[in-house]
Enzyme design. Structure first.
Site, short mmCIF file in Angstrom:
data_model
loop_
_atom_site.label_atom_id
_atom_site.label_comp_id
_atom_site.label_asym_id
_atom_site.label_seq_id
_atom_site.Cartn_x
_atom_site.Cartn_y
_atom_site.Cartn_z
N ALA A 111 -0.85 -2.11 10.25
CA ALA A 111 -0.77 -2.35 8.81
C ALA A 111 -1.90 -3.15 8.18
CB ALA A 111 0.56 -3.05 8.49
N LYS A 116 -1.83 -0.05 2.58
CA LYS A 116 -0.81 1.00 2.67
C LYS A 116 0.59 0.40 2.64
CE LYS A 116 -4.11 4.02 4.95
NZ LYS A 116 -5.25 3.09 4.73
N CYS A 232 -9.69 7.21 9.58
CA CYS A 232 -10.86 7.32 8.69
C CYS A 232 -12.06 7.78 9.51
CB CYS A 232 -11.13 6.00 7.97
SG CYS A 232 -11.41 4.59 9.06
#
Length: 445
Positions: A111, A116, A232
Site C-alpha cells: 500500500a 491507492k 508500473c
C-alpha cells in the site's frame, strides 16, 4: 535519454514500429495529476473551488491533470486540508477498475505511500473495512499520514509479509488490490537513478516475488471476490507471465475484461509460455498512447457467488487502550473497526482512528481525529478564510493572535478551519492560540 541498451532492445521487441513514439514520449515533461477526496467535497465543488487548470483523467471520475508550470497544488492550503491527493494519472487506473461496494472488506496489499488506499477508501463510503498493508515500517509512515490527512476512519495499517497475512485472513476479503513491487520501467523518465535500480534489480529479480504475492492474495479472496494486479513496468515476466502463473496455480481464479478506454492496449498471450488467452483481458498503458507514465493492470475474480456484507451494523467500536509502560504509559481513546477486534497474529501499525489521549481525565484530541470532521459542529472553532494571513502562519506551526472578530470567549482546544475544512487543533490561551499542528504536518519555512 541514454537508457540502458538491454532495455532499449527489449522495448523495441515489444513495441516494434512504435518504439520511436515511445522514446520520443520520454523526452516530454512528466504528466502531473491530482485526485479529489470526494469524502470531503464533490468533484463539482472541487472544480469550482480549486484555482487550477484541470483536465479530466479518462479512466477515473475524480482524477485530473494539472499544469505544473502554472499550478502548485502542494503549496495550496487545500492540500493541507486533505482535499486531494497528488498522483500520477496512470497510477489512478488500478483502484479505479476494482469493483468495490459500500460495506466491502478490502485489502491494499502493497500500500505505501497510500495513493491507492485513499482511492479505495472513498469507494467504501465509510462502511466495511480497509486493511492497508506494507512490508516496510519506514514506508508505512507516509502511508499512515496520507490515511489521516484524508480523514479515513475504518482503515487499519498492517506490516506483514503477504504469506503471513494470508494465514490470518483466509477467504476474507471482497476485493484486493496488489500494486506489486516491480522493476519500475514506467518511471524511467525520472532519470539515471531509476535506470541504475533497474540494472541492479530487474524483471528477473521481481518476477518470483510477484508470483508469490499474487498466490498469497488469491488465498485471502472470498468466493466471487475481485482482485486487481498492477505494476508500473512493461516486462512480460512481471505482467502477463505473472497472471498466467496465477491462473495455472489457482484454477478458481479467472480474468475479467477491463472497460475499453482510449489508448489502452490489451495484454499479449504470445508473451506467455502457455500462450494463455486469458491475459488478453489485461491492459497495458504506455506513455506514448496515454497521458501518464505507464502501467499494467489485470482484473481477476474468484469463482463463486459474490456475497453482500451487512453495512447497516456499526462498523467500529470506541475503546480506551493503554500503551507503553511505567512513566511512558499512555491511554488512547480509539475508534476500532469491529471486523479486526478479534484478529490475532498480525502486526498492526494503526488499528483504527485515534480520537485522542486521556490525560488526567481530559481528552487531548488528535490530529487524525480533526481531519475526520466534516465541520466543527458543537466544538469551538476558528474559521479562517484563504485570504487570512494566519492560514500560512498556522500551517508553518506558528502561534496565532486572536482578533475581536473571532468570537473566541474562553481558553482551551479549538478546531482550526480553513475555508470551511478542518486543518488541525490549537489551544487558546488569552489572546493567543498555541499551535498544535503536528511537526510532521507543518510547512517548511
Amino acid at each position: 535519454m541514454d537508457l540502458p541498451a538491454k532495455f532499449r532492445e527489449k522495448m523495441t521487441g515489444l513495441l516494434g514500429h512504435e518504439i520511436n513514439d515511445y522514446l520520443d514520449s520520454l523526452q516530454l515533461p512528466a504528466v502531473r495529476g491530482l485526485r479529489i477526496n470526494t469524502s470531503k467535497l464533490s468533484v463539482r465543488e472541487a472544480i469550482d473551488r480549486l484555482p487550477f487548470d484541470l483536465t479530466p483523467v479518462p479512466w477515473t471520475d475524480n482524477g485530473f491533470i494539472y499544469d505544473p508550470e502554472s499550478d502548485r497544488p502542494s503549496a495550496h492550503p487545500y492540500y493541507n486540508c486533505g482535499l486531494y491527493y497528488l498522483q500520477e494519472p496512470s497510477a489512478m487506473a488500478p483502484a479505479a477498475f476494482l469493483p468495490v461496494r459500500k460495506g466491502d472488506r478490502i485489502l491494499d496489499l502493497c500500500a505505501a505511500p497510500g495513493g491507492k488506499t485513499t482511492q479505495l477508501a472513498q469507494a467504501v463510503q465509510g462502511a466495511g473495512l480497509l486493511v492497508s498493508n506494507d512490508i516496510s515500517v519506514s514506508r508505512s509512515k507516509a502511508l499512515i499520514k496520507n490515511i489521516e490527512l484524508f480523514g479515513l476512519k475504518n482503515t487499519v495499517v498492517t506490516c506483514e509479509r503477504p504469506d503471513r497475512l494470508a494465514g490470518s485472513f483466509p477467504d476474507y476479503f471482497d476485493a484486493i488490490l496488489v500494486d506489486a513491487p516491480c522493476s519500475g520501467e514506467g518511471m524511467f523518465r525520472q532519470g539515471p537513478r531509476m535506470w541504475r535500480a533497474w540494472e541492479e534489480h530487474g524483471p528477473g529479480y521481481f518476477s518470483p516475488i510477484q508470483k508469490g504475492i499474487v498466490e498469497s492474495a488469491a488465498g485471502m479472496l472470498k468466493p466471487g471476490g475481485y482482485m486487481i494486479y498492477s505494476t508500473c513496468t512493461f516486462d512480460p515476466r512481471e505482467d502477463e507471465q505473472v497472471i498466467a502463473h496465477l491462473l495455472c496455480a489457482d484454477p478458481s481464479i479467472h480474468t475479467v475484461s477491463i472497460p475499453d478506454t482510449e489508448g489502452f492496449e490489451n495484454g499479449h498471450p504470445e508473451w506467455t509460455d502457455e500462450h494463455c488467452e486469458e491475459v488478453r483481458k489485461t491492459v497495458r498503458l504506455y506513455p506514448h498512447k496515454i497521458r501518464g507514465e505507464g502501467h499494467f493492470v489485470a482484473l481477476l475474480q474468484k469463482d463463486g457467488p459474490r456475497t453482500v456484507n451487512d453495512s447497516t451494523n456499526d462498523v467500529s467500536v470506541t475503546v480506551d487502550r493503554e500503551i507503553g509502560s511505567g512513566k511512558k504509559k499512555r491511554t488512547l481513546r480509539m475508534e476500532v473497526p469491529v471486523d479486526i477486534t478479534d484478529v490475532q497474529g498480525v502486526r498492526f501499525l494503526r488499528s483504527g482512528l485515534t480520537i485522542g489521549e486521556l490525560r488526567h481525565g481530559q481528552l487531548i484530541p488528535s490530529q487524525a481525529y480533526a481531519m475526520t470532521l466534516q465541520s466543527a459542529g458543537d466544538l469551538p472553532e476558528l474559521s479562517l478564510s484563504l485570504s487570512d494571513d494566519r492560514v500560512d502562519r498556522y500551517l508553518r506551526g506558528e502561534s496565532l493572535m486572536v482578533t475581536p472578530d473571532d468570537g473566541i470567549s474562553s481558553d482551551g482546544y479549538i478546531l482550526i478551519m480553513i475555508d470551511g475544512f478542518p486543518a488541525g487543533w490549537g489551544r487558546v490561551q488569552g489572546n493567543r492560540i498555541k499551535n498544535d499542528l503536528l511537526p510532521g504536518w507543518r510547512r517548511q519555512a
